[in-house]
Design a protein around this motif. Structure first.
Motif, PDB file in Angstrom:
ATOM      1  N   TYR A   7      -1.049   5.269   4.895  1.00 15.19           N
ATOM      2  CA  TYR A   7       0.356   5.588   4.657  1.00 15.19           C
ATOM      3  C   TYR A   7       0.487   6.883   3.855  1.00 15.19           C
ATOM      4  N   VAL A  11       2.288  10.568   5.360  1.00 18.59           N
ATOM      5  CA  VAL A  11       3.502  11.189   4.823  1.00 18.59           C
ATOM      6  C   VAL A  11       3.211  12.064   3.619  1.00 18.59           C
ATOM      7  N   VAL A  13       2.034  11.445   0.512  1.00 20.03           N
ATOM      8  CA  VAL A  13       2.650  10.927  -0.702  1.00 20.03           C
ATOM      9  C   VAL A  13       1.653  10.971  -1.843  1.00 20.03           C
ATOM     10  N   SER A  56       8.149  -2.991   5.280  1.00 20.01           N
ATOM     11  CA  SER A  56       7.552  -1.665   5.177  1.00 20.01           C
ATOM     12  C   SER A  56       6.809  -1.540   3.855  1.00 20.01           C
ATOM     13  N   LYS A  58       7.305   0.620   1.556  1.00 17.96           N
ATOM     14  CA  LYS A  58       8.301   0.839   0.511  1.00 17.96           C
ATOM     15  C   LYS A  58       8.908  -0.477   0.043  1.00 17.96           C
ATOM     16  N   ASP A  62       8.844  -2.078  -3.691  1.00 21.06           N
ATOM     17  CA  ASP A  62      10.072  -2.451  -4.399  1.00 21.06           C
ATOM     18  C   ASP A  62      10.050  -3.915  -4.825  1.00 21.06           C
ATOM     19  N   TYR A  84       6.338   9.833  -4.575  1.00 14.87           N
ATOM     20  CA  TYR A  84       7.090  11.031  -4.194  1.00 14.87           C
ATOM     21  C   TYR A  84       6.494  11.647  -2.937  1.00 14.87           C
ATOM     22  N   ASP A  85       7.356  11.968  -1.976  1.00 16.27           N
ATOM     23  CA  ASP A  85       6.918  12.573  -0.721  1.00 16.27           C
ATOM     24  C   ASP A  85       7.030  14.093  -0.844  1.00 16.27           C
ATOM     25  N   THR A  88       9.091  15.869   2.269  1.00 18.03           N
ATOM     26  CA  THR A  88      10.562  15.823   2.263  1.00 18.03           C
ATOM     27  C   THR A  88      11.137  16.102   0.884  1.00 18.03           C
ATOM     28  N   LYS A  90      11.376  14.037  -1.538  1.00 15.88           N
ATOM     29  CA  LYS A  90      12.236  12.913  -1.894  1.00 15.88           C
ATOM     30  C   LYS A  90      11.417  11.821  -2.580  1.00 15.88           C
ATOM     31  N   ILE A  92      10.406   8.156  -2.901  1.00 19.97           N
ATOM     32  CA  ILE A  92      10.361   6.995  -2.019  1.00 19.97           C
ATOM     33  C   ILE A  92      10.644   5.727  -2.801  1.00 19.97           C
ATOM     34  N   SER A  93      10.028   5.606  -3.948  1.00 18.29           N
ATOM     35  CA  SER A  93      10.261   4.451  -4.809  1.00 18.29           C
ATOM     36  C   SER A  93       9.932   4.862  -6.237  1.00 18.29           C
TER      37      SER A  93
END
Length: 440
Positions: A7, A11, A13, A56, A58, A62, A84-85, A88, A90, A92-93
């Motif tokens: 994963y 992406v 991460v 998922s 994420k 969570d 953190y991605d 993007t 952004k 993620i969590s």
């Protein structure tokens, strides 16, 4: 089981998590915002294997965060993390990602990256043997031998492939033989001007003990008297042969590191004064080898009228990339503090912690590090006064992906269940998937 490593790869991460690793949760101050955080809109804990299988990564993260938030054991703990991605840009969590937290040994990430950025992967410390005067037809040197140090933190330690003192001395003796020197009518002078007047002071609010062992790396051992070391040892009864120890030096009231305890009331200091130890060992070896030395070993911090000298031999430390790999893999506090002082010396001309801190913080600022909440007190992370926000750390790490040394730096990080300080952690689900360190 979710393959988090896959994963992460897909992406790109990077995760950065921080806990007050130096203290049990029962001693951490209660967070006033805890009660308000219970109402976050996160998935509830579930027990069904079928339900977990369709969630998922994420959602699974969570769920576990929500479980930790409501765990009474963690009620008084102060913790946070962020996933953190970098692609993007952004989050993620996350949890408490903007809260300044004690980073513990992840402080080394900032120290080692600064050193690699400013000094380069191939930087090396040099320790040179030189001589002054002239050599007569009988092989007698009418002059002095000089050992020139540069602050090599790995000198004689075998760390990261560094040579032992014995190997360095053997190379120096061989150098004199090549020069045809059979006797020295002079002194062996230690010249380490960069250490002039520099006795390390303890950083603010330092962690003192971990599992009943001292592990603080700072403090000078210069001019330690072995007889007094013996007296210090006899005051305690809890020493054993398989531990490493620290004690207070009676000479400068600082902590001093002991590498081994032989059980006979004598502690052997790890680096009592590296250049002096090297020089004295060198002199003893020369005499045993039949090369007489009429003078003594003496330090010479400044030299208003330097003698003309010829280089005999030069020992190079392992490369900075090797030192940083060892530092991050083993979470080596001593090497981390030495790197802090080295960047201070290279940039500002002295090896004080203040200069090192200034250089690191200025570097981070110039690289766009979010300075809000950052309090950088030492190079190793032993001070509880260190603070950094998880989001600042995560964004900084992702920004390094474009640096030419990124692969070298990334490979220095221990991997959960596989290497370094994380080898015995995350052996189950996290094996091979956790790439950062969250403990001392």
């Amino acid at each position: 089981m979710v393959n988090f490593r896959k994963y992460i790869s897909s992406v790109a991460v990077l995760a950065s998590g921080f806990f007050l690793a130096q203290s049990t949760v029962s001693t951490v101050l209660y967070s006033q915002t805890y009660d308000n955080q219970k109402s976050l809109n996160l998935p509830s804990p579930i027990t069904s294997v079928v339900e977990k299988a369709i969630l998922s990564p994420k959602e699974l993260v969570d769920i576990n965060v929500n479980t930790m938030m409501t765990d009474p054991v963690l009620k008084n703990a102060n913790w946070g993390f962020v996933v953190y991605d970098p692609k993007t840009k952004k989050v993620i969590s996350s949890y408490n990602e903007n809260t300044p937290l004690v980073p513990a040994s992840t402080t080394k990430l900032l120290t080692t990256e600064t050193a690699m950025n400013l000094l380069g992967e191939n930087y090396r410390w040099m320790t040179q043997l030189e001589y002054s005067g002239s050599i007569d037809e009988n092989g007698v040197l009418n002059g002095n031998l000089y050992i020139i140090g540069s602050g090599d933190p790995s000198l004689g330690t075998n760390k990261a492939g560094a040579w032992s003192y014995r190997d360095i001395v053997s190379d120096f003796v061989g150098g004199l033989s090549r020069e045809g020197i059979k006797k020295v009518n002079g002194d062996i002078i230690i010249q380490t001007a960069l250490f002039k007047g520099n006795i390390s002071k303890l950083p603010e609010n330092v962690v003192w003990l971990e599992n009943n062992n001292y592990y603080l790396p700072v403090g000078s051992t210069r001019e330690i008297n072995p007889a007094n070391e013996k007296l210090i040892v006899k005051k305690g009864n809890n020493f054993s042969g398989d531990k490493k120890f620290f004690y207070i030096s009676p000479y400068n009231q600082q902590m001093v590191y002991a590498d081994k305890y032989d059980g006979d009331g004598i502690l052997t200091t790890k680096l009592p004064d590296a250049p002096a130890y090297l020089a004295n060992t060198f002199r003893t070896t020369l005499v045993k080898s039949g090369i007489a030395v009429t003078g003594k070993v003496m330090p010479k911090m400044t030299d208003a009228s330097p003698e003309n000298r010829k280089l005999v031999s030069a020992y190079k430390s392992p490369t900075l990339s090797d030192i940083i790999y060892y530092t991050n893999q083993h979470s080596d506090n001593g090497l981390a503090e030495a790197l802090l002082k080295t960047v201070g010396f290279q940039s500002l001309g002295d090896q004080t912690m203040d200069s090192g801190r200034k250089v690191v913080t200025e570097h981070l600022k110039s690289e766009g590090f979010d300075m809000i909440g950052l309090n950088y007190m030492d190079g190793s992370g032993l001070s509880r006064s260190n603070n950094v926000t998880p989001i600042a750390q995560a964004k900084f790490l992702t920004s390094l992906m474009d640096e030419k040394y990124y692969k070298t730096y990334f490979n220095s990080l221990p991997v959960g269940g596989q290497s370094g300080t994380l080898k015995r952690m995350f052996i189950g689900t996290g094996n091979g998937q956790v790439l950062l360190r969250q403990e001392l």
